[in-house]
Design an enzyme around this catalytic site. Sequence first.
Site, PDB file in Angstrom:
ATOM      1  CD  GLU A 161      -2.909  -1.152   2.357  1.00 11.51           C
ATOM      2  OE1 GLU A 161      -3.078  -0.072   2.964  1.00 11.51           O
ATOM      3  OE2 GLU A 161      -3.532  -2.195   2.635  1.00 11.51           O
ATOM      4  CD  GLN A 162      -0.160   4.455   3.319  1.00  7.75           C
ATOM      5  OE1 GLN A 162       0.543   5.379   3.713  1.00  7.75           O
ATOM      6  NE2 GLN A 162      -0.846   3.700   4.165  1.00  7.75           N
TER       7      GLN A 162
END
Length: 348
Positions: A161-162
Amino acid sequence: MKLKKIIPAFPLLSTVAVGLWLTPTQASADAADTMVDISGKKVLVGYWHNWASKGRDGYKQGTSASLNLSEVNQAYNVVPVSFMKSDGTTRIPTFKPYNQTDTAFRQEVAQLNSQGRAVLLALGGADAHIQLVKGDEQAFANEIIRQVETYGFDGLDIDLEQLAITAGDNQTVIPATLKIVKDHYRAQGKNFIITMAPEFPYLKPGAAYETYITSLNGYYDYIAPQLYNQGGDGVWVDEIMTWVAQSNDALKYEFLYYMSDSLIHGTRGYLQIPNDKLVLGLPANRDAAGSGYVVEATPVAKTFDQLAKDGNPIRGLMTWSANWDVGQDVNGKSYNNEFATRYSNLVK
């Protein structure tokens, strides 16, 4: 307990070398030796927390449950273990059970395997910054194989993620690594499972997960978009002339159906995921995610039914998480396996 195979301390030299350098031992087999094959099977996926609940850890101040892996509701036939990540001493991600010895944790995996349930190693998570560089492929493959041989994992779930999605050379190193591992186990007649759980905005052309999906085409088993924690993001639907947002509870069926349809066909601004490889990711309850919880079961069941009528039955459902499914709300009331109870019949 001895391992199935011994992983050498020095780097393996090539994809072919993986099979050559691994020397079988005479260890007695256990159920964790079995690499559960989920090919063609419907799945109900529930993530397991590799940490103790500290209480009041939910979005609504509820408390997630601390569980042994073997205590995960048997309705979940795929259980990703959260998470494999860097331990701070090396770039190469690793994993260690938080409260058990290696032998004890392997026995937990063996119990699920004996029930025909797959246990995956989930790579990343929301707070893990993984940054691999070109040349790490073999070392990372070695570590994944070591994890499989130590604990009996059946595959790996990409849960980046991110910034970690595109950090360093992750987009090329991780797919190349997983191909090495999958081919290694294919040579043994086994299917090393590869899955992904991207947040759905990353499933647009040119977005961060496109490289993973295209690079692993023919290798991945399913993709479970996270249809939660994305607020007003969603999909424009010409047929009803409406922007259907993930956070719009009044249009929850429309969101689930049209998002699924968009992904299955690669339309409405989304990448294509074949229907038999599409798993819808939903939160177990309001404590498990900031938005995206489905209040009633009907929109989910209706989505499955309509997609089947369209000739596009999907693979199953995923939830964050198995621990939250048996957690408690802020008043101490148990969530009592709501997700597993509501939806297990959809994947039979």
